[in-house]
Design an enzyme around this catalytic site. Sequence first.
Site, short mmCIF file in Angstrom:
data_model
loop_
_atom_site.label_atom_id
_atom_site.label_comp_id
_atom_site.label_asym_id
_atom_site.label_seq_id
_atom_site.Cartn_x
_atom_site.Cartn_y
_atom_site.Cartn_z
N ASP A 199 0.95 -1.23 -0.06
CA ASP A 199 0.23 -0.09 -0.03
C ASP A 199 0.75 1.13 -0.12
O ASP A 199 0.60 2.06 1.01
CB ASP A 199 -0.91 0.01 1.28
CG ASP A 199 -2.21 0.99 1.28
OD1 ASP A 199 -2.36 1.56 -0.20
OD2 ASP A 199 -2.68 1.47 1.96
N ASN A 204 1.63 6.51 3.35
CA ASN A 204 2.39 5.86 4.13
C ASN A 204 3.90 5.77 4.02
O ASN A 204 4.59 4.79 4.44
CB ASN A 204 1.90 4.35 3.64
CG ASN A 204 0.58 3.71 4.51
OD1 ASN A 204 0.39 4.27 5.13
ND2 ASN A 204 -0.09 2.95 3.45
N ASP A 221 3.52 1.55 8.27
CA ASP A 221 2.12 0.68 7.99
C ASP A 221 2.28 -0.33 7.09
O ASP A 221 1.92 -0.26 6.05
CB ASP A 221 0.92 1.63 7.71
CG ASP A 221 -0.24 0.88 7.95
OD1 ASP A 221 -0.35 -0.30 8.42
OD2 ASP A 221 -1.18 1.63 7.57
#
Length: 323
Positions: A199, A204, A221
Site C-alpha cells: 500500500d 504511508n 504501516d
Amino acid sequence: MSHPFDHLTPDLMLDALDGVGFLTDGRLLALNSFENRVYQIGQEEGPPVIVKFYRPQRWSDEQILEEHRFSLFLVERDLPVVAPLQRDGRTLFEYCGFRFAVFPRAGGHAPELANDAHLEQLGRTLARWHACGNDRPYQQRPTLDVIADIERATALLLSEEVVDLNYRGQYRDLTTTLVSLLRTRLADRDFPLLNVHGDCHGGNILWREYGETGGGPHFVDLDDSVRAPAMQDLWMLLSGEQEEQRHQLQVVARGYELFLPFPWDQSVLIEPLRIRRMICHDAWLAQRWDDPAFPPAFPWFDSPRYWQDRVTTMAEQVQRLSS
C-alpha cells in the site's frame, strides 16, 4: 448494534500499554486510521509511542507476526522502515480481546511526488527493499492475484446489493468485460513475486529532512504487505496525465536501476493494478460499513452519484484496455 471497537476505551488502551511495560502518562491522541485503530500515547519516561490496535478477525496472529518479522529484517538491512518495538522478544500483545503492537513515533511529511529528486530516491529505496523481498518469502500472508481479487470483490458488491440499483446492471456488465480484457492482457505472463509494502502511497511514506545532507523516505504501516510483483509498490508513486506518469516512471526507474534492473516488463500491470485497487476499495468500504467510523467518513459511498461516477470510470478503463 455494537461494534468491537466500541469497547476500545481510553482506559483500556492505557491499561493495555501499562501491562506490557510502556508506562503511560495519560496523554492519548487518535491518528488517522480506519482499518485499525491507531493512537499516539504518551509515556512517563521517553517519547510518545504509536499503538496500533488490530481490527478483530482480519489477520491471524501468524500473519501479523510474519509481517513484524519482515519489518525487523528490513531494519536490520538498514532499510528506513518503522518496525514494531519489542518487549521480552515479543512484538504482538493482547489485552481484553484486542491485539496490538507498539511502534516508535516517527516524524516527517509526505514525499513530493512531483519532485524528481524525491522520486529518484524512492526508486533507490524500493530497489533495496525489493532486493530483500525474497530473502524471507511470506508463507502465511496472501499473494496478490489481480483477476481473482477483482472477481471476489465484485461478487461481494453485487451479492450484497451494495451498488446502487440504477447502475447495478451496468456495473455487472463492465466488470465482466474488464475481467475478460485483463485475462487477455495478462495471459501467459508470469511475474516474479516478492514481499512488497502493498500500500505504497504517499500517506504511508514519511519524508524526513536531515538538514544539509538532504532527506529521505521512511515507510510506515505494512498492514497490507503481501507477496506481489514489484510493480505493486511502484505504480502508486504515479499521478497526473499519461505523459506525466511516463516521466515519473522513468525517474523512479533511474533510481531503482542503481540496485536492481527495473521491471519494465511489468508496466503492463499498471492499469490492471489500478482497476484492482478501485474495485477492492469499494468492497473494503462495503465490508466495513457496520463500523460506526465509516459512514461519517465516507458519506458519498452509498449515493447514486458515486456509482454513476464509478461506472463512467470503469467504461473509460474498458476503452483504455481495448485500444
